[in-house]
Design an enzyme around this catalytic site. Structure first.
Site, PDB file in Angstrom:
ATOM      1  N   GLN A  96       0.829  -1.196   0.000  1.00 17.61           N
ATOM      2  CA  GLN A  96       0.000   0.000   0.000  1.00 17.61           C
ATOM      3  C   GLN A  96       0.864   1.248   0.000  1.00 17.61           C
ATOM      4  O   GLN A  96       2.085   1.176   0.153  1.00 17.61           O
ATOM      5  CB  GLN A  96      -0.915  -0.011   1.224  1.00 17.61           C
ATOM      6  CG  GLN A  96      -0.170  -0.133   2.539  1.00 17.61           C
ATOM      7  CD  GLN A  96      -1.067  -0.491   3.714  1.00 17.61           C
ATOM      8  OE1 GLN A  96      -1.140   0.256   4.686  1.00 17.61           O
ATOM      9  NE2 GLN A  96      -1.727  -1.647   3.627  1.00 17.61           N
ATOM     10  N   HIS A  98       0.454   5.683   1.175  1.00 19.38           N
ATOM     11  CA  HIS A  98      -0.364   6.723   1.795  1.00 19.38           C
ATOM     12  C   HIS A  98      -0.069   8.073   1.153  1.00 19.38           C
ATOM     13  O   HIS A  98       1.076   8.344   0.760  1.00 19.38           O
ATOM     14  CB  HIS A  98      -0.092   6.801   3.293  1.00 19.38           C
ATOM     15  CG  HIS A  98      -0.234   5.489   4.006  1.00 19.38           C
ATOM     16  ND1 HIS A  98      -1.416   4.789   4.045  1.00 19.38           N
ATOM     17  CD2 HIS A  98       0.674   4.751   4.698  1.00 19.38           C
ATOM     18  CE1 HIS A  98      -1.235   3.668   4.736  1.00 19.38           C
ATOM     19  NE2 HIS A  98       0.023   3.629   5.135  1.00 19.38           N
ATOM     20  N   GLU A 115       4.737   7.705   8.328  1.00 20.78           N
ATOM     21  CA  GLU A 115       4.789   6.795   9.471  1.00 20.78           C
ATOM     22  C   GLU A 115       6.207   6.285   9.679  1.00 20.78           C
ATOM     23  O   GLU A 115       7.130   6.587   8.901  1.00 20.78           O
ATOM     24  CB  GLU A 115       3.835   5.619   9.257  1.00 20.78           C
ATOM     25  CG  GLU A 115       4.171   4.758   8.060  1.00 20.78           C
ATOM     26  CD  GLU A 115       3.091   3.729   7.770  1.00 20.78           C
ATOM     27  OE1 GLU A 115       3.319   2.547   8.061  1.00 20.78           O
ATOM     28  OE2 GLU A 115       2.039   4.099   7.224  1.00 20.78           O
ATOM     29  N   HIS A 172       4.827   0.229   0.563  1.00 15.78           N
ATOM     30  CA  HIS A 172       5.319  -0.507   1.730  1.00 15.78           C
ATOM     31  C   HIS A 172       4.320  -1.543   2.216  1.00 15.78           C
ATOM     32  O   HIS A 172       3.119  -1.463   1.915  1.00 15.78           O
ATOM     33  CB  HIS A 172       5.621   0.461   2.876  1.00 15.78           C
ATOM     34  CG  HIS A 172       4.380   1.134   3.413  1.00 15.78           C
ATOM     35  ND1 HIS A 172       3.784   2.195   2.779  1.00 15.78           N
ATOM     36  CD2 HIS A 172       3.619   0.890   4.508  1.00 15.78           C
ATOM     37  CE1 HIS A 172       2.720   2.587   3.468  1.00 15.78           C
ATOM     38  NE2 HIS A 172       2.606   1.797   4.522  1.00 15.78           N
ATOM     39  N   ARG A 192      -4.527   0.763  -1.440  1.00 13.54           N
ATOM     40  CA  ARG A 192      -4.033  -0.610  -1.566  1.00 13.54           C
ATOM     41  C   ARG A 192      -3.630  -0.866  -3.020  1.00 13.54           C
ATOM     42  O   ARG A 192      -4.404  -0.626  -3.947  1.00 13.54           O
ATOM     43  CB  ARG A 192      -5.128  -1.577  -1.106  1.00 13.54           C
ATOM     44  CG  ARG A 192      -4.664  -2.991  -0.849  1.00 13.54           C
ATOM     45  CD  ARG A 192      -5.807  -3.875  -0.349  1.00 13.54           C
ATOM     46  NE  ARG A 192      -6.296  -3.443   0.944  1.00 13.54           N
ATOM     47  CZ  ARG A 192      -7.565  -3.118   1.197  1.00 13.54           C
ATOM     48  NH1 ARG A 192      -8.469  -3.143   0.234  1.00 13.54           N
ATOM     49  NH2 ARG A 192      -7.932  -2.740   2.403  1.00 13.54           N
TER      50      ARG A 192
END
Length: 321
Positions: A96, A98, A115, A172, A192
């Site tokens: 996926q 972000h 993240e 990632h 995704r």
């Protein structure tokens, strides 16, 4: 005078989850496929509450709005900016990506999601998917359209103690056999890309992919960011700086004895990932154990730690202030 905010947690079942959150950390998991525990969160999809004390029963989101002085917060129109969770990847997570703040705000009404992962445990041979091999957007798009995953996806072996910084736009996934603590922006926007053609047992169907959005937001080419780490010792605590980044700073505290630390940010988030210790704030001692999380609010200027434990802690970066 205030007190540490000792928190409950919100558990989430996932098709790729397992039992490690119970077996390793003692959480009362809802099923044998529990994938995440949101430890510190003001996000609507995983509300976390204060366990006891003056603010017992209050959520982090409520305190952010109603008691902004706890966080040195001067803008209650924005959400609590950070989220900390543990993930049990019993199976591979979906590959996926972000979006950043601008894309997420326009298309999903949320923050973007940068993240980081601290690898708490990893089975022998465990890997993560971290980045890709395409050098141009056209090459990336063609590989996604062709499903040429073996060529496109970049795999990295991992072990306990490894740390990875995962900026928005990074393709990632955690691989099977990895238990990780994730520090991230408070966002639940995920695009995704590849799900290993798995069928969701609850629906009997393949899970939705988000290829158009993923192509729009994936950074090409991929250049891994390798934060510079540093270590300092304060009495019985060794503090390792894992990353200092625009949205958050992440540290590891190894406690072996007693030490007093001083605040260097408006507030601090912490999770005990191993051992036990006593936290003393304003002369009151709070026993803490593996799996517990807490926030030290704005007016806690110093605190004392005593015991044998490892904690992952974080503070807001300049873009989260």
């Amino acid at each position: 005078m205030t007190e540490p905010l000792i928190l409950t947690a919100a558990l989430h079942e996932k098709m790729w989850g397992g039992t490690a959150l119970r077996d390793v950390f003692g959480f009362d998991i809802p099923s044998e496929t529990t994938g995440e525990v949101w430890l510190i969160s003001g996000h609507k999809n995983g509300t976390v509450f204060c366990e006891d004390g003056r603010y017992a029963g209050k959520s982090i989101a409520e305190l952010w709005q109603e008691e902004p002085q706890l966080f040195g917060n001067t803008d209650t129109n924005r959400p609590f900016p950070l989220l900390v969770k543990l993930l049990d990847a019993h199976q591979d997570l979906s590959v996926q990506v972000h979006p950043d703040d601008a894309y997420a705000g326009e298309h999903a009404g949320e923050l973007g999601k940068t993240e980081s992962w601290y690898i708490v445990a990893a089975e022998p041979g465990a890997e993560i998917y971290y980045g890709h091999t395409a050098q141009t957007k056209a090459e990336f798009d063609a590989a996604v359209d062709a499903g040429d995953w073996d060529k496109l996806l970049r795999k990295v072996p991992v072990k306990a103690g490894d740390f990875f910084y995962v900026p928005a736009g990074t393709l990632h996934a955690l691989g099977a056999g990895v238990l990780a603590l994730e520090t991230q922006q408070s966002s639940d926007v995920t695009y995704r890309v590849y799900d290993f053609d798995r069928v969701d047992a609850k629906t009997g169907e393949l899970r939705e992919l988000h290829l158009a959005d993923a192509k729009n937001v994936t950074t090409v080419p991929f250049v891994p960011e390798q934060p510079q780490t540093s270590t300092a010792t304060y009495g019985g605590v060794t503090v390792t700086t894992l990353v200092e980044a625009p949205y958050f700073n992440v540290y590891k505290w190894d406690v072996d004895g007693r030490a007093t630390l001083d605040a260097r940010a408006p507030y601090l988030l912490a999770t005990v990932i191993d051992g036990t210790l006593d936290l003393t704030v304003f002369g009151v001692t709070y026993p803490l154990h593996k799996g517990q999380s807490f926030i030290l609010p704005n007016d806690v200027e110093a605190w004392t730690l005593q015991g044998e434990a490892t904690l992952i802690t974080s503070t807001p970066g300049p873009k989260s202030m």
